[in-house]
Design a protein around this motif. Structure first.
Motif, short mmCIF file in Angstrom:
data_model
loop_
_atom_site.label_atom_id
_atom_site.label_comp_id
_atom_site.label_asym_id
_atom_site.label_seq_id
_atom_site.Cartn_x
_atom_site.Cartn_y
_atom_site.Cartn_z
N MET A 1 0.81 -1.22 0.00
CA MET A 1 0.00 0.00 0.00
C MET A 1 0.85 1.26 0.00
SD MET A 1 -3.13 -0.89 -0.22
CE MET A 1 -4.00 0.61 0.21
N LEU A 2 2.18 1.12 0.21
CA LEU A 2 3.05 2.29 0.21
C LEU A 2 3.78 2.45 -1.11
CD1 LEU A 2 4.58 2.10 3.81
CD2 LEU A 2 2.63 3.42 3.02
N SER A 3 3.29 1.79 -2.16
CA SER A 3 3.92 1.93 -3.47
C SER A 3 3.70 3.34 -4.00
CB SER A 3 3.35 0.92 -4.45
OG SER A 3 1.99 1.22 -4.74
N ALA A 4 4.62 3.76 -4.87
CA ALA A 4 4.53 5.10 -5.44
C ALA A 4 3.20 5.30 -6.16
CB ALA A 4 5.70 5.34 -6.40
N THR A 5 2.72 4.26 -6.84
CA THR A 5 1.46 4.38 -7.60
C THR A 5 0.29 4.65 -6.67
OG1 THR A 5 2.30 2.89 -9.31
CG2 THR A 5 -0.08 3.23 -9.22
N ASN A 6 0.19 3.86 -5.60
CA ASN A 6 -0.94 4.02 -4.68
C ASN A 6 -0.92 5.38 -4.00
OD1 ASN A 6 -1.97 1.49 -5.22
ND2 ASN A 6 -0.90 0.50 -3.52
N ILE A 7 0.27 5.83 -3.56
CA ILE A 7 0.36 7.13 -2.88
C ILE A 7 0.09 8.26 -3.87
CG2 ILE A 7 1.81 8.63 -1.49
CD1 ILE A 7 0.98 5.98 -0.17
N TYR B 1 9.85 5.60 13.60
CA TYR B 1 9.17 5.78 12.32
C TYR B 1 10.10 6.47 11.32
CZ TYR B 1 4.71 4.27 14.19
OH TYR B 1 3.70 3.50 14.73
N GLN B 2 10.19 5.89 10.15
CA GLN B 2 11.12 6.36 9.13
C GLN B 2 10.43 7.34 8.17
OE1 GLN B 2 14.49 5.15 9.25
NE2 GLN B 2 13.58 4.54 11.21
N THR B 3 11.25 8.15 7.52
CA THR B 3 10.76 8.99 6.43
C THR B 3 10.92 8.20 5.13
OG1 THR B 3 11.34 11.04 7.55
CG2 THR B 3 11.08 11.12 5.15
N ILE B 4 9.80 7.97 4.46
CA ILE B 4 9.80 7.17 3.23
C ILE B 4 9.46 8.09 2.06
CG2 ILE B 4 8.71 5.25 2.01
CD1 ILE B 4 8.04 4.05 4.76
N ILE B 5 10.26 8.01 1.00
CA ILE B 5 9.99 8.80 -0.21
C ILE B 5 9.79 7.83 -1.36
CG2 ILE B 5 10.89 10.56 -1.78
CD1 ILE B 5 12.47 11.72 0.52
N PRO B 6 8.55 7.41 -1.61
CA PRO B 6 8.31 6.43 -2.67
C PRO B 6 8.51 6.98 -4.08
CG PRO B 6 6.24 7.15 -1.70
CD PRO B 6 7.32 7.76 -0.87
N LEU B 7 8.49 8.32 -4.21
CA LEU B 7 8.64 8.92 -5.54
C LEU B 7 9.30 10.28 -5.38
CD1 LEU B 7 7.96 8.84 -8.63
CD2 LEU B 7 5.85 10.07 -8.05
N ASN B 8 10.31 10.54 -6.24
CA ASN B 8 10.96 11.85 -6.24
C ASN B 8 11.57 12.07 -7.62
OD1 ASN B 8 11.51 14.23 -4.82
ND2 ASN B 8 13.62 13.61 -4.45
N ILE B 9 10.99 12.97 -8.39
CA ILE B 9 11.46 13.20 -9.76
C ILE B 9 11.89 14.66 -9.93
CG2 ILE B 9 10.00 11.39 -10.76
CD1 ILE B 9 8.04 13.56 -11.61
N GLU B 10 12.84 14.84 -10.85
CA GLU B 10 13.31 16.20 -11.12
C GLU B 10 12.29 16.92 -11.99
OE1 GLU B 10 17.63 17.21 -11.87
OE2 GLU B 10 16.80 17.53 -13.88
N TRP B 11 11.89 18.09 -11.54
CA TRP B 11 10.90 18.88 -12.27
C TRP B 11 11.58 19.98 -13.08
CZ3 TRP B 11 7.82 23.50 -10.19
CH2 TRP B 11 6.81 23.88 -11.09
N LEU B 12 12.40 20.79 -12.41
CA LEU B 12 13.12 21.87 -13.09
C LEU B 12 14.58 21.85 -12.66
CD1 LEU B 12 10.64 24.88 -12.64
CD2 LEU B 12 11.07 23.62 -14.74
N ARG B 13 15.50 21.98 -13.63
CA ARG B 13 16.93 22.09 -13.30
C ARG B 13 17.44 23.43 -13.79
NH1 ARG B 13 21.28 19.96 -11.49
NH2 ARG B 13 20.15 18.11 -10.78
N PHE B 14 18.04 24.17 -12.86
CA PHE B 14 18.59 25.48 -13.19
C PHE B 14 20.08 25.41 -13.50
CE2 PHE B 14 14.89 26.19 -10.46
CZ PHE B 14 14.15 27.05 -11.25
N ASN B 15 20.82 24.62 -12.73
CA ASN B 15 22.24 24.41 -12.99
C ASN B 15 22.66 23.12 -12.30
OD1 ASN B 15 22.77 25.08 -10.21
ND2 ASN B 15 22.61 27.25 -10.79
N ASP B 16 23.97 22.88 -12.24
CA ASP B 16 24.45 21.63 -11.65
C ASP B 16 24.15 21.53 -10.17
OD1 ASP B 16 25.41 20.89 -14.10
OD2 ASP B 16 27.47 21.60 -13.72
N GLN B 17 24.03 22.68 -9.50
CA GLN B 17 23.81 22.67 -8.06
C GLN B 17 22.34 22.82 -7.65
OE1 GLN B 17 26.35 24.76 -9.41
NE2 GLN B 17 27.78 23.08 -9.00
N LEU B 18 21.52 23.40 -8.52
CA LEU B 18 20.16 23.74 -8.12
C LEU B 18 19.13 23.13 -9.06
CD1 LEU B 18 18.26 25.33 -6.26
CD2 LEU B 18 18.51 27.28 -7.81
N SER B 19 18.21 22.37 -8.48
CA SER B 19 17.08 21.82 -9.23
C SER B 19 15.90 21.73 -8.27
CB SER B 19 17.40 20.43 -9.79
OG SER B 19 17.63 19.51 -8.75
#
Length: 639
Positions: free
Chosen positions: A1-7, A65-83
């Motif tokens: 139930m904690l899959s990226a699709t379900n969340i 209790y842990q912090t879980i990140i089932p999905l994390n995608i890059e939306w905007l990239r400004f340079n090598d250090q900042l996105s």
């Protein structure tokens, strides 16, 4: 139930509903409410499964209790250090908020199918509800502070649309603009705070920010503390500006002036905004960054506690004088949000010191249930008597028995009467204040007594006070079903071992009920109820006599301490007169004059030279001959 699709489906389903109802609202109008309700129901079911899996199966490792990140995608990239990333973050407070938002939104959707039946813009209303729910779900699932800000602003836009739903009503339009403008000023502070924190923290990501700005002797924390402006460190400035954004959204003093006017929207909207979403966003924001506040800026956190305490008592006093039932509930919300905020302010980080944090989140949870119940109950009453004013009500308990009982349960819960849910969460808040800040504890104790008084003043004036002579009747089954479900939650939610699920450091916090400590707040609450019953149980002249004896003091509180008038004075006499008018003069006489002057000069030059291109060959030949002669003279002169 904690899959990226379900969340991911949890916020995406209401987004789908918003798109469908926005594009095909006219065609889907007969089924708009059902479609929106089904989509929210599925989101709520997915949330329930995710919450159960997180809290009781996969969320805890070594009792933390842990912090879980089932999905994390890059939306905007400004340079090598900042996105900028877009993702999904699951931890105890985000999972708890998912439950709150989807549950209350589902109740509001079910209720609205009957309450809003017959409205011309029926499909549009549900489209706005879906957008609001999507925005709030996106906010609580955000993995980084910019994503939070993105959805924060979407919450503002959707609340503007809902508050101004009756766009042909001037007061509703004014209220929506007021809410939007006031929160925009606060959000400017939030945005600047984001820039400050991300600059020194080197990231927009919550986990990275917290790590960089709480670990001693890291270059980020040292730099943020070393840099200063007006003697205040950059870290304190950044956190203060972020809190200003939260204070605006949560309607804390002195940025609370938009909240009572927001009652111009449909009553179910008030339940959604006040119970589960917009106004608790500020509390959630401080809780999300709580380790930084508690570890790196404890003095600022203490100041935040005082802002919450002042907001709580001021709102409670004003609520004692209002006669519009929705405005009483609006100030009640402001007062309870103040409770949550000062609970964070008196809390530390980790272990027993974090009791205030847990108590704040616990009260957020229980408050969502009984405040949604109060607003939906008020909606049923308004639907029956066609008025918001208490003097048009009275004696409705016989005509509306289900609404009466559910409203009574909610009033007892918010008054902190055991064993209902509000008693447990309020007791933890009061205990945290008593242990860490005695002055705030006494303010909170007085406020709890005022809360019991003004809520039962409301209750007795609606359901007792005088015989009802109209033709009021109980709400339809579709409207009273959410009332019954919320009443069950308001009655029994306090029995949840909340400290074992949500704490400041992810570890179980075993809190105990101290009966001896509870004597004073419960006795004060009962005293407030008895005073309300004595004054308003039966129609009499005592309230008018007390009101008259208080004179100017009562009038000042009734007029909300003239804070709105102060804002209008500052706006008209200072901002408009001393800033706007000079700026308008400069714009008109300097900037516009310069632009218009250059245009006039260009036009004159153009008028003088336009004859050079007349289209007449003989004139061109004359110009050519003149040029040749001029060149010849120039050559002869040079030689």
């Amino acid at each position: 139930m904690l899959s990226a699709t379900n969340i991911a489906l949890i916020p995406l389903l209401p987004l789908l509903g918003f798109v469908l109802l926005s594009l095909f609202g006219k065609q889907l109008k007969p089924f708009a409410g059902v479609l929106a309700t089904v989509l929210i129901l599925v989101s709520a079911v997915l949330t329930g499964g995710a919450a159960w899996t997180y809290f009781f199966a996969n969320g805890r490792v070594n009792d933390v209790y842990q912090t879980i990140i089932p999905l994390n995608i890059e939306w905007l990239r400004f340079n090598d250090q900042l996105s900028i990333q877009m993702g999904l973050l699951l931890d105890p407070i985000s999972v708890m908020m998912l439950v709150v938002v989807t549950l209350i939104s589902l109740m509001v959707h079910i209720y609205s199918n009957s309450y809003m039946h017959g409205e011309k813009r029926f499909a549009t209303y549900f489209a706005y509800l879906q957008l609001f729910t999507f925005s709030m779900l996106g906010l609580v699932l955000a993995t980084n502070i910019f994503q939070t800000y993105f959805f924060w602003e979407l919450v503002g836009v959707s609340s503007f649309l809902l508050i101004g739903y009756y766009y042909d009503k001037p007061s509703a339009v004014a209220a929506s603009k007021k809410a939007f403008i006031v929160t925009r000023f606060a959000d400017l502070g939030f945005l600047i705070g984001i820039l400050v924190l991300s600059f020194y923290g080197g990231s927009l990501d919550f986990q990275t920010l917290i790590q960089q700005l709480t670990t001693p002797h890291t270059p980020a924390l040292d730099a943020a503390n070393k840099a200063s402006f007006l003697g205040v460190s950059a870290l304190t400035w950044g956190l203060s500006l972020v809190f200003i954004g939260g204070a605006g959204k949560s309607a804390l003093f002195p940025l609370h002036i938009w909240l009572p006017d927001a009652m111009e929207g449909p009553t179910p909207v008030s339940a959604l905004i006040h119970a589960a979403t917009m106004v608790v966003a500020g509390v959630y924001l401080v809780a999300r960054l709580f380790p930084i506040y508690a570890i790196s800026a404890p003095e600022l956190l203490a100041a935040i506690g005082w802002v919450g305490a002042i907001s709580a008592v001021i709102a409670a006093l004003i609520a004692c004088t209002q006669t519009d039932i929705k405005r009483v509930l609006a100030y009640s919300t402001m007062s309870q949000i103040g409770y949550m905020m000062f609970a964070l302010g008196v809390s530390g980080y980790g272990g027993e010191a974090g009791l205030g944090f847990t108590a704040s989140m616990f009260h957020l949870f229980t408050h969502a249930l009984f405040k949604a119940l109060l607003f939906l109950g008020a909606g049923a009453v308004i639907h029956a008597v066609h008025s918001n004013e208490m003097h048009d009500m009275g004696g409705l308990r016989k005509q509306m028995p289900i609404t009466h009982i559910s409203f009574l349960i909610a009033c007892l819960a918010i008054a902190g009467v055991p064993p209902l849910s509000g008693f447990f969460s309020k007791e933890e808040i009061l205990l945290a204040a008593y242990q860490n800040n005695t002055p705030i504890y006494w303010i909170a104790l007085i406020t709890s007594g005022l809360t019991a008084f003004y809520m039962f003043r409301l209750y007795f004036r609606i359901f007792w006070n005088k015989p009802h002579t109209g033709h009021a009747h109980e709400a339809s089954a579709i409207m009273w079903l959410p009332l019954v479900l919320l009443a069950v939650g308001a009655a029994f939610a306090g029995l949840i071992p909340f400290g074992e699920l949500v704490s400041s450091d992810g570890k179980a916090l075993h809190s105990e009920l101290h009966l001896s400590f509870s004597i004073a707040p419960v006795a004060l609450g009962v005293f407030g109820i008895l005073i309300a019953a004595w004054l308003y149980g039966k129609q009499n002249a005592k309230p008018a006599s007390i009101q008259s004896s208080l004179g100017g003091l009562f009038q000042a509180v009734y007029h909300k301490l003239y804070i709105d008038e102060l804002y209008l004075f500052l706006t008209k006499s200072v901002v408009f007169a001393l800033i706007a008018k000079p700026a308008a003069w400069i714009d008109q006489h300097i900037i516009n004059a310069a632009v218009n002057g250059s245009a006039s000069i260009t036009q004159k030059i153009s008028s003088n030279i336009k004859t050079w291109q007349s289209g007449k060959v003989q004139e061109y030949g004359l110009y050519f001959l003149g040029g040749v002669i001029g060149l010849a003279v120039l050559v002869l002169y040079i030689w």
